[in-house]
Scaffold this active site. Structure first.
Site, PDB file in Angstrom:
ATOM      1  N   TYR A   1      -2.325  -0.919  10.414  1.00 15.21           N
ATOM      2  CA  TYR A   1      -2.248  -1.102   8.948  1.00 15.21           C
ATOM      3  C   TYR A   1      -0.892  -0.611   8.438  1.00 15.21           C
ATOM      4  CZ  TYR A   1      -3.955  -0.951   4.065  1.00 15.21           C
ATOM      5  OH  TYR A   1      -4.132  -1.141   2.716  1.00 15.21           O
TER       6      TYR A   1
ATOM      7  N   SER B   1       0.871  -1.184   0.000  1.00 15.73           N
ATOM      8  CA  SER B   1       0.000   0.000   0.000  1.00 15.73           C
ATOM      9  C   SER B   1       0.904   1.228   0.000  1.00 15.73           C
ATOM     10  CB  SER B   1      -0.848  -0.030   1.277  1.00 15.73           C
ATOM     11  OG  SER B   1      -1.300   1.252   1.626  1.00 15.73           O
TER      12      SER B   1
HETATM   13  P1  NDP Z   1     -11.799  -5.922   0.268  1.00 16.98           P
HETATM   14  O1  NDP Z   1     -12.250  -5.610   1.664  1.00 16.98           O
HETATM   15  O2  NDP Z   1     -12.644  -5.489  -0.876  1.00 16.98           O
HETATM   16  O3  NDP Z   1     -11.608  -7.522   0.142  1.00 16.98           O
HETATM   17  C1  NDP Z   1     -10.866  -8.212   1.095  1.00 16.98           C
HETATM   18  C2  NDP Z   1     -10.757  -9.661   0.676  1.00 16.98           C
HETATM   19  O4  NDP Z   1      -9.932 -10.329   1.653  1.00 16.98           O
HETATM   20  C3  NDP Z   1     -12.106 -10.381   0.667  1.00 16.98           C
HETATM   21  O5  NDP Z   1     -12.098 -11.320  -0.384  1.00 16.98           O
HETATM   22  C4  NDP Z   1     -12.103 -11.113   2.026  1.00 16.98           C
HETATM   23  O6  NDP Z   1     -12.868 -12.298   2.038  1.00 16.98           O
HETATM   24  C5  NDP Z   1     -10.651 -11.459   2.152  1.00 16.98           C
HETATM   25  N1  NDP Z   1     -10.224 -11.738   3.517  1.00 16.98           N
HETATM   26  C6  NDP Z   1     -10.259 -10.920   4.606  1.00 16.98           C
HETATM   27  N2  NDP Z   1      -9.787 -11.558   5.683  1.00 16.98           N
HETATM   28  C7  NDP Z   1      -9.425 -12.813   5.265  1.00 16.98           C
HETATM   29  C8  NDP Z   1      -8.890 -13.949   5.906  1.00 16.98           C
HETATM   30  N3  NDP Z   1      -8.587 -13.934   7.212  1.00 16.98           N
HETATM   31  N4  NDP Z   1      -8.660 -15.072   5.172  1.00 16.98           N
HETATM   32  C9  NDP Z   1      -8.950 -15.095   3.858  1.00 16.98           C
HETATM   33  N5  NDP Z   1      -9.475 -14.060   3.182  1.00 16.98           N
HETATM   34  C10 NDP Z   1      -9.712 -12.927   3.890  1.00 16.98           C
HETATM   35  O7  NDP Z   1     -10.294  -5.414   0.168  1.00 16.98           O
HETATM   36  P2  NDP Z   1      -9.575  -4.487  -0.951  1.00 16.98           P
HETATM   37  O8  NDP Z   1      -9.816  -5.038  -2.308  1.00 16.98           O
HETATM   38  O9  NDP Z   1      -9.897  -3.080  -0.676  1.00 16.98           O
HETATM   39  O10 NDP Z   1      -8.035  -4.699  -0.560  1.00 16.98           O
HETATM   40  C11 NDP Z   1      -7.312  -5.828  -0.993  1.00 16.98           C
HETATM   41  C12 NDP Z   1      -5.844  -5.640  -0.634  1.00 16.98           C
HETATM   42  O11 NDP Z   1      -5.355  -4.457  -1.263  1.00 16.98           O
HETATM   43  C13 NDP Z   1      -5.597  -5.452   0.859  1.00 16.98           C
HETATM   44  O12 NDP Z   1      -4.392  -6.080   1.228  1.00 16.98           O
HETATM   45  C14 NDP Z   1      -5.492  -3.945   1.005  1.00 16.98           C
HETATM   46  O13 NDP Z   1      -4.732  -3.566   2.109  1.00 16.98           O
HETATM   47  C15 NDP Z   1      -4.782  -3.596  -0.302  1.00 16.98           C
HETATM   48  N6  NDP Z   1      -4.977  -2.212  -0.734  1.00 16.98           N
HETATM   49  C16 NDP Z   1      -6.232  -1.703  -1.007  1.00 16.98           C
HETATM   50  C17 NDP Z   1      -6.379  -0.395  -1.472  1.00 16.98           C
HETATM   51  C18 NDP Z   1      -7.713   0.171  -1.838  1.00 16.98           C
HETATM   52  O14 NDP Z   1      -7.768   1.318  -2.314  1.00 16.98           O
HETATM   53  N7  NDP Z   1      -8.807  -0.562  -1.665  1.00 16.98           N
HETATM   54  C19 NDP Z   1      -5.195   0.449  -1.684  1.00 16.98           C
HETATM   55  C20 NDP Z   1      -3.952  -0.172  -1.346  1.00 16.98           C
HETATM   56  C21 NDP Z   1      -3.848  -1.462  -0.913  1.00 16.98           C
HETATM   57  P3  NDP Z   1     -14.355 -12.338   2.683  1.00 16.98           P
HETATM   58  O15 NDP Z   1     -15.195 -11.567   1.697  1.00 16.98           O
HETATM   59  O16 NDP Z   1     -14.670 -13.774   2.770  1.00 16.98           O
HETATM   60  O17 NDP Z   1     -14.246 -11.643   4.010  1.00 16.98           O
END
Ligand code: NDP
Length: 256
Positions: free
Chosen positions: A160, A147
């Site tokens: 985070y 990130s």
């Molecule tokens: P979302 O909240 O949209 O999706 C998160 C995903 O992770 C879901 O599929 C969720 O599954 C899964 N998940 C959460 N906890 C677990 C777990 N313990 N085991 C397995 N799966 C898990 O996230 P984003 O798309 O926003 O973010 C994805 C990545 O990108 C993250 O690492 C985030 O930090 C990073 N990021 C995001 C940015 C943004 O602008 N959104 C910017 C920079 C980095 P379920 O639905 O089953 O809970």
């Protein structure tokens, strides 16, 4: 040249790919030819994502495996299932992550540990299990999703920031130990990406104006902006790229 980026015949696992950025990365790898295993913890959401994607690709190219990336035994069982039922794992994208906003003075230990465990420890657990399979085969690609908070702090998101900063150094630690066995481990650090999850921030006039002013490219990122770098780091086109974290942020982290 295109053969360098062709993922036909490769098997990829993208953690946390039932929605959001992980789902977009899974599509990018599938578009480049990979067989992709989706992952999440909520079975219904994962199944719906698998069904939606499966309709767009040849049969068998989209699979799913629900497991909790914060559990060592679940990660072990998940990778074992993939190797037995889908194929030898060539590509791992450690994408699953969560956010928790709270000023540090009011932050509970349990919430600190939940974020560190989901955003950092998970990459160690799933990465270790994948590497145990990849190392004897002499090849493998691991991409850790970081990130801009890998580099920059903001108030109210301390765990985070600590996790994402740690993830860059974990990427380097994995490189130190595994690059000699033919693995490439790198990070992708997305900037502010316009998704369903960030729509409220895009709609917030003040925040949106801050993002547009703070980003040299003067726009939000899109999930499509992450596709090219992900395919590159998953492909033979990056075979001598080791331990790097690539910021896909419109230049945000290089200006003040
Ligand atoms: P979302 O909240 O949209 O999706 C998160 C995903 O992770 C879901 O599929 C969720 O599954 C899964 N998940 C959460 N906890 C677990 C777990 N313990 N085991 C397995 N799966 C898990 O996230 P984003 O798309 O926003 O973010 C994805 C990545 O990108 C993250 O690492 C985030 O930090 C990073 N990021 C995001 C940015 C943004 O602008 N959104 C910017 C920079 C980095 P379920 O639905 O089953 O809970």
């Amino acid at each position: 040249m295109s053969a360098l980026f062709d993922l036909t015949g490769r098997t990829a696992l993208v953690t946390g790919s039932s929605r959001g950025i992980g789902n977009a990365l899974a599509r990018a790898l599938a578009d480049a030819g990979a067989t992709v295993v989706l992952n999440g913890i909520t079975p219904d959401r994962l199944k719906a994502a698998e069904d939606a994607m499966a309709a767009d690709y040849p049969e068998g190219r989209i699979r799913s495996c629900a497991f909790d990336v914060t559990s060592d035994t679940a990660a072990e069982d998940g990778i074992a299932w993939i190797e037995a039922n889908v194929g030898p794992l060539d590509i791992l994208v450690n994408n699953a992550g969560i956010q928790h906003r709270m000023p540090m003075l009011e932050l509970d230990l349990a919430d600190w540990e939940r974020v560190i465990s989901t955003d950092l420890t998970s990459a160690f657990l799933v990465g270790r299990e994948a590497a145990r399979r990849m190392i004897p085969r002499g090849r493998g690609k691991i991409i850790n999703i970081c990130s801009v908070q890998t580099d920059l702090a903001r108030p109210t998101i301390a765990p985070y920031i600590a996790a994402k900063g740690g993830l860059r150094n974990l990427t380097r630690a994995m490189t130190a130990e595994w690059a000699g066995s033919g693995l490439q481990i790198n990070g992708i650090a997305p900037g502010y990406i316009h998704t369903e999850m960030t729509q409220n921030l895009v709609d917030d006039e003040e925040f949106n104006a801050w993002i547009l002013g703070r980003t040299p490219a003067h726009r939000w990122g899109t999930v499509q902006d992450l596709a090219g770098p992900a395919v590159w780091l998953a492909s033979s086109g990056s075979d001598f790229v080791n331990g790097q974290t690539i910021f896909i942020d419109g230049g945000m982290t290089v200006v003040v």
